[in-house]
Design a protein around this motif. Structure first.
Motif, PDB file in Angstrom:
ATOM      1  N   LEU A   1       1.201  -1.449  -0.022  1.00  0.00           N
ATOM      2  CA  LEU A   1      -0.151  -0.221   0.022  1.00  0.00           C
ATOM      3  C   LEU A   1       0.766   1.118   0.316  1.00  0.00           C
ATOM      4  CD1 LEU A   1      -2.948   1.497   0.499  1.00  0.00           C
ATOM      5  CD2 LEU A   1      -2.432   1.427   2.621  1.00  0.00           C
ATOM      6  N   ALA A   2       0.750   2.062  -0.772  1.00  0.00           N
ATOM      7  CA  ALA A   2       1.384   3.092  -0.847  1.00  0.00           C
ATOM      8  C   ALA A   2       0.082   4.201  -0.631  1.00  0.00           C
ATOM      9  CB  ALA A   2       2.308   3.583  -2.131  1.00  0.00           C
ATOM     10  N   ILE A   3       0.784   5.581  -0.086  1.00  0.00           N
ATOM     11  CA  ILE A   3      -0.453   6.669   0.404  1.00  0.00           C
ATOM     12  C   ILE A   3       0.609   7.657   0.187  1.00  0.00           C
ATOM     13  CG2 ILE A   3      -1.980   6.078   1.326  1.00  0.00           C
ATOM     14  CD1 ILE A   3      -0.844   6.967   4.252  1.00  0.00           C
ATOM     15  N   LYS A   4       0.319   8.748  -0.282  1.00  0.00           N
ATOM     16  CA  LYS A   4       0.408  10.016  -0.597  1.00  0.00           C
ATOM     17  C   LYS A   4       0.157  11.483   0.356  1.00  0.00           C
ATOM     18  CE  LYS A   4       3.808   9.944  -4.436  1.00  0.00           C
ATOM     19  NZ  LYS A   4       3.393  10.530  -6.183  1.00  0.00           N
ATOM     20  N   PHE A   5       0.955  12.260   1.272  1.00  0.00           N
ATOM     21  CA  PHE A   5      -0.123  13.055   1.855  1.00  0.00           C
ATOM     22  C   PHE A   5       1.153  14.459   2.165  1.00  0.00           C
ATOM     23  CE2 PHE A   5       2.809   9.825   4.313  1.00  0.00           C
ATOM     24  CZ  PHE A   5       2.841  10.544   5.600  1.00  0.00           C
ATOM     25  N   PRO A   6       0.496  15.448   2.449  1.00  0.00           N
ATOM     26  CA  PRO A   6       1.116  16.870   2.610  1.00  0.00           C
ATOM     27  C   PRO A   6       1.670  16.197   3.394  1.00  0.00           C
ATOM     28  CG  PRO A   6      -1.372  17.776   3.110  1.00  0.00           C
ATOM     29  CD  PRO A   6      -1.342  16.178   2.378  1.00  0.00           C
TER      30      PRO A   6
ATOM     31  N   ARG B   1       5.307  13.057  12.290  1.00  0.00           N
ATOM     32  CA  ARG B   1       4.198  12.272  11.523  1.00  0.00           C
ATOM     33  C   ARG B   1       4.765  11.384  11.406  1.00  0.00           C
ATOM     34  NH1 ARG B   1       2.755  15.250   8.635  1.00  0.00           N
ATOM     35  NH2 ARG B   1       0.935  16.567  10.251  1.00  0.00           N
ATOM     36  N   LEU B   2       5.628  10.937  10.867  1.00  0.00           N
ATOM     37  CA  LEU B   2       6.300   9.520   9.781  1.00  0.00           C
ATOM     38  C   LEU B   2       7.054   9.080  10.178  1.00  0.00           C
ATOM     39  CD1 LEU B   2       9.075  12.254   6.839  1.00  0.00           C
ATOM     40  CD2 LEU B   2       6.864  10.955   6.562  1.00  0.00           C
ATOM     41  N   ALA B   3       7.329   9.590  12.005  1.00  0.00           N
ATOM     42  CA  ALA B   3       8.129   8.287  13.001  1.00  0.00           C
ATOM     43  C   ALA B   3       6.720   7.782  13.758  1.00  0.00           C
ATOM     44  CB  ALA B   3       8.755   9.306  14.377  1.00  0.00           C
ATOM     45  N   GLU B   4       6.007   8.611  13.899  1.00  0.00           N
ATOM     46  CA  GLU B   4       4.631   7.401  14.361  1.00  0.00           C
ATOM     47  C   GLU B   4       4.360   6.103  13.398  1.00  0.00           C
ATOM     48  OE1 GLU B   4       2.261   6.630  17.229  1.00  0.00           O
ATOM     49  OE2 GLU B   4       4.049   7.912  17.436  1.00  0.00           O
TER      50      GLU B   4
ATOM     51  N   THR C   1       9.260   5.259   4.286  1.00  0.00           N
ATOM     52  CA  THR C   1       8.584   6.341   3.938  1.00  0.00           C
ATOM     53  C   THR C   1       9.566   7.948   2.966  1.00  0.00           C
ATOM     54  OG1 THR C   1       9.491   7.851   6.047  1.00  0.00           O
ATOM     55  CG2 THR C   1       7.228   7.028   6.158  1.00  0.00           C
ATOM     56  N   LYS C   2       9.448   8.564   2.568  1.00  0.00           N
ATOM     57  CA  LYS C   2       9.877   9.046   1.577  1.00  0.00           C
ATOM     58  C   LYS C   2       9.586  10.847   1.486  1.00  0.00           C
ATOM     59  CE  LYS C   2      10.128   7.824  -3.108  1.00  0.00           C
ATOM     60  NZ  LYS C   2      10.061   7.556  -4.816  1.00  0.00           N
ATOM     61  N   THR C   3       9.998  12.130   0.958  1.00  0.00           N
ATOM     62  CA  THR C   3       9.896  12.946   1.359  1.00  0.00           C
ATOM     63  C   THR C   3      10.053  13.637   0.509  1.00  0.00           C
ATOM     64  OG1 THR C   3      11.077  13.796   2.857  1.00  0.00           O
ATOM     65  CG2 THR C   3       8.292  12.935   3.916  1.00  0.00           C
ATOM     66  N   ASP C   4       9.579  15.335  -0.068  1.00  0.00           N
ATOM     67  CA  ASP C   4      10.295  16.090  -0.731  1.00  0.00           C
ATOM     68  C   ASP C   4       9.627  17.874  -0.108  1.00  0.00           C
ATOM     69  OD1 ASP C   4       8.125  16.678  -1.710  1.00  0.00           O
ATOM     70  OD2 ASP C   4       8.045  15.705  -3.792  1.00  0.00           O
ATOM     71  N   GLU C   5      10.355  18.544  -0.910  1.00  0.00           N
ATOM     72  CA  GLU C   5       9.389  19.989  -0.162  1.00  0.00           C
ATOM     73  C   GLU C   5       8.453  20.096   0.322  1.00  0.00           C
ATOM     74  OE1 GLU C   5       9.398  20.547  -3.940  1.00  0.00           O
ATOM     75  OE2 GLU C   5      10.956  19.586  -3.114  1.00  0.00           O
ATOM     76  N   ARG C   6       7.199  19.023  -0.321  1.00  0.00           N
ATOM     77  CA  ARG C   6       6.119  19.391  -0.352  1.00  0.00           C
ATOM     78  C   ARG C   6       4.759  17.943   0.252  1.00  0.00           C
ATOM     79  NH1 ARG C   6       3.086  19.555  -5.108  1.00  0.00           N
ATOM     80  NH2 ARG C   6       4.061  18.419  -6.173  1.00  0.00           N
TER      81      ARG C   6
ATOM     82  N   ALA D   1       4.926  14.094   1.379  1.00  0.00           N
ATOM     83  CA  ALA D   1       5.659  12.648   2.302  1.00  0.00           C
ATOM     84  C   ALA D   1       4.839  11.654   1.373  1.00  0.00           C
ATOM     85  CB  ALA D   1       5.543  13.101   3.557  1.00  0.00           C
ATOM     86  N   GLN D   2       5.239  10.529   1.416  1.00  0.00           N
ATOM     87  CA  GLN D   2       4.562   9.140   0.736  1.00  0.00           C
ATOM     88  C   GLN D   2       4.996   8.184   1.361  1.00  0.00           C
ATOM     89  OE1 GLN D   2       5.089   8.189  -2.970  1.00  0.00           O
ATOM     90  NE2 GLN D   2       5.254   6.289  -2.551  1.00  0.00           N
ATOM     91  N   ALA D   3       4.139   7.310   2.223  1.00  0.00           N
ATOM     92  CA  ALA D   3       4.383   5.725   3.286  1.00  0.00           C
ATOM     93  C   ALA D   3       4.205   4.995   1.869  1.00  0.00           C
ATOM     94  CB  ALA D   3       3.539   6.063   4.412  1.00  0.00           C
ATOM     95  N   GLN D   4       4.820   3.640   2.136  1.00  0.00           N
ATOM     96  CA  GLN D   4       4.731   2.708   1.619  1.00  0.00           C
ATOM     97  C   GLN D   4       4.716   1.412   2.671  1.00  0.00           C
ATOM     98  OE1 GLN D   4       7.617   0.990  -0.977  1.00  0.00           O
ATOM     99  NE2 GLN D   4       6.301   0.888  -3.010  1.00  0.00           N
ATOM    100  N   PHE D   5       3.971   0.623   2.631  1.00  0.00           N
ATOM    101  CA  PHE D   5       3.562  -0.564   3.672  1.00  0.00           C
ATOM    102  C   PHE D   5       3.721  -1.897   3.008  1.00  0.00           C
ATOM    103  CE2 PHE D   5       1.126   2.984   5.352  1.00  0.00           C
ATOM    104  CZ  PHE D   5       1.354   3.613   6.325  1.00  0.00           C
TER     105      PHE D   5
END
Length: 166
Positions: free
Chosen positions: A75-80, A89-92, A126-131, A133-137
């Protein structure tokens, strides 16, 4: 058994994601609710997770080895990801042990139970840029993903037998 291979009549899309950080999930023991494949939460509290509706994807792939079949669910999700709480948020997110994928048809796919019980936590990248964030489970299981009743939904689960006529 022949109806098993007929065209499936249901079509759905992902309309919600919820994460659990404690509790357990057990295989269903309810007759007619696909015992073993489907799961029942036990003391598991799911928390809604925001995601961009157009940027969510669930997939499942099988693989065969000498030990038999295994299944990888992703599952991959993207969010601000540019607010001040981004690192927290990323740590949690990385602590999640179960992921519920809510579908528009009222069913929910549960990720995380990979055997009779969970014996390995999901892999969370997780992966982020300046805008954004993406989490892949990523989970690996000995069976294809099944469904689970949503413990936070209003009303009665669909598998509960109700007879209003005496």
């Amino acid at each position: 058994m022949s109806e098993l291979f007929e065209r499936a009549k249901a079509s759905s899309y992902i309309c919600g994601i919820a994460l659990a950080f404690s509790g357990t999930v057990r295989p269903s023991s309810i007759e007619g609710y696909q015992p073993f494949y489907n799961s029942l939460p036990d003391g598991t509290q799911f928390q809604e997770a925001y995601f961009g509706k157009a940027s969510v994807q669930f997939s499942e792939a099988s693989d065969e080895s000498n030990a038999g079949y295994s299944y990888q669910q992703t599952l991959a999700i993207k969010f601000p990801g540019s607010d001040k709480r981004r690192p927290e948020r990323l740590a949690e997110i990385s602590k999640a042990i179960y992921i519920m994928v809510r579908l528009s048809n009222g069913r929910s796919i549960l990720m995380g139970r990979n055997d009779f019980e969970q014996n390995a936590r999901p892999k969370i990248l997780t992966k982020t840029d300046e805008r954004l964030a993406q989490a892949q489970f990523i989970t690996y299981s000995i069976f294809p993903s099944g469904y689970t009743p949503d413990p936070n939904a209003a009303g009665l689960p669909e598998f509960l037998p109700i007879d209003l006529i005496e």
